[in-house]
Design an enzyme around this catalytic site. Structure first.
Site, PDB file in Angstrom:
ATOM      1  N   SER A 156       0.824  -1.210   0.000  1.00  0.00           N
ATOM      2  CA  SER A 156       0.000   0.000   0.000  1.00  0.00           C
ATOM      3  C   SER A 156       0.855   1.255   0.000  1.00  0.00           C
ATOM      4  CB  SER A 156      -0.870   0.060   1.252  1.00  0.00           C
ATOM      5  OG  SER A 156      -1.549  -1.128   1.437  1.00  0.00           O
ATOM      6  N   HIS A 178      -2.309  -3.351  -6.577  1.00  0.00           N
ATOM      7  CA  HIS A 178      -2.827  -2.953  -5.272  1.00  0.00           C
ATOM      8  C   HIS A 178      -4.330  -3.201  -5.182  1.00  0.00           C
ATOM      9  CE1 HIS A 178      -3.608   0.414  -2.133  1.00  0.00           C
ATOM     10  NE2 HIS A 178      -3.314  -0.711  -1.542  1.00  0.00           N
ATOM     11  N   GLU A 234      -5.391  -0.946  -8.278  1.00  0.00           N
ATOM     12  CA  GLU A 234      -4.440   0.027  -8.813  1.00  0.00           C
ATOM     13  C   GLU A 234      -3.267  -0.766  -9.382  1.00  0.00           C
ATOM     14  OE1 GLU A 234      -4.465   4.105  -6.256  1.00  0.00           O
ATOM     15  OE2 GLU A 234      -3.713   2.360  -5.215  1.00  0.00           O
ATOM     16  N   ASN A 279      -4.871   6.405  -2.092  1.00  0.00           N
ATOM     17  CA  ASN A 279      -4.498   6.835  -0.751  1.00  0.00           C
ATOM     18  C   ASN A 279      -3.894   8.235  -0.757  1.00  0.00           C
ATOM     19  OD1 ASN A 279      -5.497   4.619   0.547  1.00  0.00           O
ATOM     20  ND2 ASN A 279      -3.584   3.462   0.394  1.00  0.00           N
TER      21      ASN A 279
HETATM   22  P1  NAD Z   1      -1.589  -9.813   7.076  1.00  0.00           P
HETATM   23  O1  NAD Z   1      -0.740  -9.566   8.232  1.00  0.00           O
HETATM   24  O2  NAD Z   1      -3.014 -10.147   7.277  1.00  0.00           O
HETATM   25  O3  NAD Z   1      -0.971 -10.986   6.206  1.00  0.00           O
HETATM   26  C1  NAD Z   1       0.368 -11.078   5.885  1.00  0.00           C
HETATM   27  C2  NAD Z   1       0.698 -12.551   5.701  1.00  0.00           C
HETATM   28  O4  NAD Z   1       1.967 -12.659   5.097  1.00  0.00           O
HETATM   29  C3  NAD Z   1       0.747 -13.336   6.998  1.00  0.00           C
HETATM   30  O5  NAD Z   1      -0.053 -14.495   6.893  1.00  0.00           O
HETATM   31  C4  NAD Z   1       2.205 -13.695   7.139  1.00  0.00           C
HETATM   32  O6  NAD Z   1       2.421 -14.944   7.773  1.00  0.00           O
HETATM   33  C5  NAD Z   1       2.634 -13.756   5.713  1.00  0.00           C
HETATM   34  N1  NAD Z   1       4.070 -13.628   5.516  1.00  0.00           N
HETATM   35  C6  NAD Z   1       4.926 -12.776   6.097  1.00  0.00           C
HETATM   36  N2  NAD Z   1       6.172 -12.974   5.611  1.00  0.00           N
HETATM   37  C7  NAD Z   1       6.095 -13.977   4.703  1.00  0.00           C
HETATM   38  C8  NAD Z   1       7.028 -14.614   3.846  1.00  0.00           C
HETATM   39  N3  NAD Z   1       8.319 -14.258   3.853  1.00  0.00           N
HETATM   40  N4  NAD Z   1       6.599 -15.589   3.043  1.00  0.00           N
HETATM   41  C9  NAD Z   1       5.316 -15.968   3.036  1.00  0.00           C
HETATM   42  N5  NAD Z   1       4.384 -15.368   3.807  1.00  0.00           N
HETATM   43  C10 NAD Z   1       4.767 -14.382   4.631  1.00  0.00           C
HETATM   44  O7  NAD Z   1      -1.424  -8.523   6.148  1.00  0.00           O
HETATM   45  P2  NAD Z   1      -2.416  -7.985   5.027  1.00  0.00           P
HETATM   46  O8  NAD Z   1      -3.344  -7.022   5.640  1.00  0.00           O
HETATM   47  O9  NAD Z   1      -2.943  -9.113   4.260  1.00  0.00           O
HETATM   48  O10 NAD Z   1      -1.433  -7.133   4.123  1.00  0.00           O
HETATM   49  C11 NAD Z   1      -0.577  -7.735   3.190  1.00  0.00           C
HETATM   50  C12 NAD Z   1      -0.100  -6.689   2.212  1.00  0.00           C
HETATM   51  O11 NAD Z   1      -1.218  -6.084   1.583  1.00  0.00           O
HETATM   52  C13 NAD Z   1       0.675  -5.555   2.810  1.00  0.00           C
HETATM   53  O12 NAD Z   1       1.676  -5.168   1.925  1.00  0.00           O
HETATM   54  C14 NAD Z   1      -0.358  -4.462   2.966  1.00  0.00           C
HETATM   55  O13 NAD Z   1       0.200  -3.162   2.954  1.00  0.00           O
HETATM   56  C15 NAD Z   1      -1.160  -4.686   1.727  1.00  0.00           C
HETATM   57  N6  NAD Z   1      -2.533  -4.164   1.760  1.00  0.00           N
HETATM   58  C16 NAD Z   1      -3.292  -4.298   2.875  1.00  0.00           C
HETATM   59  C17 NAD Z   1      -4.598  -3.831   2.872  1.00  0.00           C
HETATM   60  C18 NAD Z   1      -5.479  -3.986   4.070  1.00  0.00           C
HETATM   61  O14 NAD Z   1      -6.520  -3.327   4.140  1.00  0.00           O
HETATM   62  N7  NAD Z   1      -5.153  -4.852   5.010  1.00  0.00           N
HETATM   63  C19 NAD Z   1      -5.112  -3.233   1.714  1.00  0.00           C
HETATM   64  C20 NAD Z   1      -4.311  -3.152   0.586  1.00  0.00           C
HETATM   65  C21 NAD Z   1      -3.026  -3.620   0.619  1.00  0.00           C
END
Ligand code: NAD
Length: 718
Positions: free
Chosen positions: A435, A456, A468, A506
């Site tokens: 993000s 994204h 995006e 954003n």
């Molecule tokens: P989350 O914490 O729910 O999930 C992240 C997952 O990645 C976890 O299950 C973790 O175990 C896993 N992980 C970490 N390191 C790893 C690795 N080396 N190999 C494999 N798996 C690994 O986080 P999220 O909310 O799903 O966010 C993930 C990404 O999406 C981030 O970059 C975040 O900025 C982006 N994002 C989040 C949102 C939101 O609203 N949550 C929206 C858009 C984008």
């Protein structure tokens, strides 16, 4: 066969039994549309037919298999949105006149519908005595005018009601299509047959109608008032009105105007009903809301055809397998979206527990859809069949595209890319769901920067349509085209943007969110701030939105954006302090408000933090608060256009409509600027000069104010 008549858009031939077959087939076009020129031609043909007392009937069909009539001509719809009441009145009279004459031909008539019959096309067939539909899945009949902020104005509100009674309310005020089966049940079509039988059945029907004289009785009955009982009518219209008001919140006037036309027209003769329809149509056609909704319609059209780059010769590469790294909140949703579209998808996470969590989330998405009847247990089975899981990256060796959705930490992401480089096949595309982190910077650690890109998604992935697509400095056009096509394949709306802090959505959202917190610090009650935003049309207020996205996320993203755009970001200590106290919004039960009860309540702990930081002298009138909230958003949107972060102003507007629910009836923030007038906006900004740089007009705005230029030029009636 004799007496063939060739005009440009229509072919008139004669079949056995003195039945005329009129075929609508616009040359060199994929679909049939009703422009003024086409209607003019139709008028000529009708004139000829009016004198043909030798004919026993007329069949009307489309010459494009599987495509009936797509509605009015798009350019004319665009121009009509800005036309004067006089021009609109003339266009309505023109259509009414032609369809009236069509409905009075001296022999029975029937429309043969195979494919989409939309808007004006549906009004055309409603002026015939009979309609027969093909049983093909592509056959759909609709009067979708309310979706572009207008109402059917060529007799649709009157003729459909006379044909199917009060069921017309749903079709006209909702604008949704009905398929052939439903059309038959409603009485909208006389019969449903295979497409190749349409002409044969039509001939038989006309023959029957001639010999029985039924067509004359039908015409007589349909020219009269519908004859609803007062009770029936009062109840049905009151229910519909309540429903529409609840749904449109007074922001979309067209469905109510359509309802009025149906109600007032139902119990008077058809000719008077048509006058009622014209009056109601004039209320909404040519209004700014209709212009905005027409604008969105065009922007959507453009997006659906946009390959994502200007070079239209590039074809997307085939994507047969997808990998998703990270099975968290986002990763599970992203994997589900691909698997649901039939793409074999492998999910990788660090341990079995996380994977199990991800799979549970994936199943929840489908289960929720099964509950509301939008999916079946078979869909669940199909989705699961396309999903595989592993803790080893080696399972991604076959993937054509890998989407990384691990924790938002640049070091961890970069380390993951280095590891992936050992496993991915040559030519695989690596996409990050980050993000906030720079795509250009992370690309340097990717196996091939030209095949690295941002993809994204928004939370929750299954409900948010926007993706995006972020180009890094080295991302190739080929990579963009492939990812845009993939996003469309999984039924998302991709918008291509250049890399910058906050990307598009954003970045433009932040100044608005931050301003809301500044207003709060000044002492404007949070309920007032949220109410002003929802009155403007936002789905929820900015304070409520903070609690929804999570204050830790909002704080962190705010830091990144404040660092990137320091000249216009003003620190708001209340956010950091509240987040540090562990009150992160809905997910912890309290944030700006307390959650968990029936409705959110004031949070005394936050009130205490606010007391410490209150700056005083808050604006009190809703108008000032509204402009305080939305002008910083507008200014940032103009910067995004100036810096060519987006390829077109429409991309910025559609991004905000899909990404944050910016009110469609306003057509987007840049269109809002056009509607208000850039000169008036610049004048407004002067009143906020003392607030500093974040309210300074940008070059584009100043130029628009001086020259009258707009983000969206007004289309001309040709
Ligand atoms: P989350 O914490 O729910 O999930 C992240 C997952 O990645 C976890 O299950 C973790 O175990 C896993 N992980 C970490 N390191 C790893 C690795 N080396 N190999 C494999 N798996 C690994 O986080 P999220 O909310 O799903 O966010 C993930 C990404 O999406 C981030 O970059 C975040 O900025 C982006 N994002 C989040 C949102 C939101 O609203 N949550 C929206 C858009 C984008």
């Amino acid at each position: 066969m004799h007496g063939a008549n060739m005009s440009n858009a229509f072919r008139l031939e004669e079949r056995e039994g003195s039945i005329a077959l009129l075929t609508f087939d616009l040359p060199d076009k994929k679909v049939n549309t009703l422009s003024r020129a086409v209607l003019g031609e139709l008028a000529q043909i009708i004139k000829e037919l009016e004198g043909r007392s030798d004919l026993r009937g007329l069949l009307f069909q489309s010459g494009k298999p599987g495509q009936f009539i797509a509605g009015a001509d798009l350019n004319e719809i665009g121009a009509m949105a800005f036309a004067s009441k006089e021009q609109i009145g003339q266009a309505i009279d023109f259509g009414h006149g032609i369809f009236r004459r069509l409905s009075h031909l001296p022999f029975p008539t029937a429309g043969l519908i195979d494919g989409n019959s939309m808007g004006g096309g549906t009004e055309l067939i409603l002026s015939l005595d009979y309609r027969i539909a093909s049983n093909a899945a592509h056959t759909k009949i609709a009067l979708p005018e309310v979706k572009i902020g207008v109402i059917p104005g060529w007799g649709g509100t009157q003729r459909l009601t006379r044909l199917i009674g009060l069921n017309a309310i749903d079709m006209i005020c909702g604008g949704e299509p009905v398929d052939a089966k439903k059309a038959l049940a409603l009485g909208l079509v006389f019969d449903v047959v295979p497409a190749e039988k349409l002409v044969e059945e039509g001939m038989r029907l006309l023959e029957y109608s001639q010999s029985s004289g039924e067509w004359k009785r039908l015409r007589e009955a349909r020219s009269k008032p519908l004859g609803l009982s007062i009770d029936q009518a009062t109840f049905a219209f009151a229910t519909a009105e309540g429903y529409i008001k609840g749904k449109t919140k007074g922001q979309y006037p067209a469905p109510l105007a359509a309802l009025r036309a149906i109600q007032k027209g139902a119990n008077v003769p058809l000719e008077e009903g048509l006058k009622v329809e014209k009056e109601a149509a004039l209320e909404v056609m040519g209004s700014p809301i209709s212009a905005n909704l027409v604008g969105i319609f065009f922007m959507n059209n453009r997006l659906s055809r946009d390959p994502g780059v200007d070079n239209t010769s590039l074809q997307p590469e085939a994507v047969q397998r997808v990998g998703v790294v990270g099975a968290g909140l986002m990763g599970a949703g992203i994997a589900t979206a691909h698997a649901r579209s039939g793409i074999p998808t492998a999910i990788v996470d660090v341990d079995e527990d996380r994977i199990a969590g991800g799979m549970k989330r994936a199943e929840e998405v489908i289960n929720a859809r099964i509950k509301i009847g939008r999916a079946t247990p078979q869909d669940m089975a199909a989705m699961l069949e396309h999903l595989s899981t592993s803790t080893r990256q080696a399972t991604l060796a076959e993937a054509d595209v890998v989407v990384e959705a691990i924790t938002e930490n640049e070091q961890a992401k970069v380390a993951t890319y280095k590891e992936l480089a050992q496993h991915l096949k040559p030519g695989a595309i690596l996409a990050s769901n980050t993000s906030t982190i720079s795509i250009t910077r992370m690309a340097e650690s990717a196996p091939d920067p030209s095949r690295f890109i941002g993809m994204h998604f928004f939370y929750p992935v299954d409900r948010m349509e926007l993706v995006e697509v972020i180009r890094g400095a080295k991302t190739s056009d080929q990579t963009v085209v492939t990812i845009v096509a993939l996003a469309k394949k999984i039924r998302k709306t991709p918008i291509v943007v250049q890399d910058c802090a906050g990307f598009l959505v954003n970045r433009v959202l932040f100044p608005y969110m931050n301003e809301a917190l500044l207003l709060l610090q000044e002492g404007v009650p949070m309920d007032t701030i949220d109410a002003v935003a929802t009155k403007f049309g936002m789905p929820m207020g900015p304070i409520a939105l903070h609690d929804l996205v999570g204050l830790d996320t909002a704080f962190y993203a705010g830091q990144v954006l404040a660092h990137a755009y320091p000249d216009r970001a003003v620190p708001v200590p209340i956010l950091g302090e509240l987040a540090q106290s562990g009150q992160l919004g809905q997910k912890t039960g309290s944030g700006f408000r307390k959650h968990g009860g029936k409705r959110p309540e004031p949070n005394p702990a936050f009130e205490a933090i606010l007391e410490k930081h209150k700056t005083g002298n808050p604006p009190t009138d809703a108008e000032t608060i509204q402009y305080r909230l939305f002008l910083p958003m507008l200014l940032e949107a103009t910067r995004v256009v100036e810096e060519k972060i987006v390829r077109e102003p429409a991309d910025a507007d559609m991004g905000l409509i899909f990404g944050i629910g910016f009110p469609p009836f306003r057509g987007g923030i840049l269109r809002w600027c056009d509607t208000e007038g850039a000169d008036k906006i610049v004048e407004r900004l002067k009143g906020f000069e003392s607030l500093g740089k974040r309210f300074e007009p940008t070059e584009t705005l100043k130029q628009h104010a001086q020259t009258g230029e707009r983000f969206y030029p007004i289309p001309k009636l040709s």
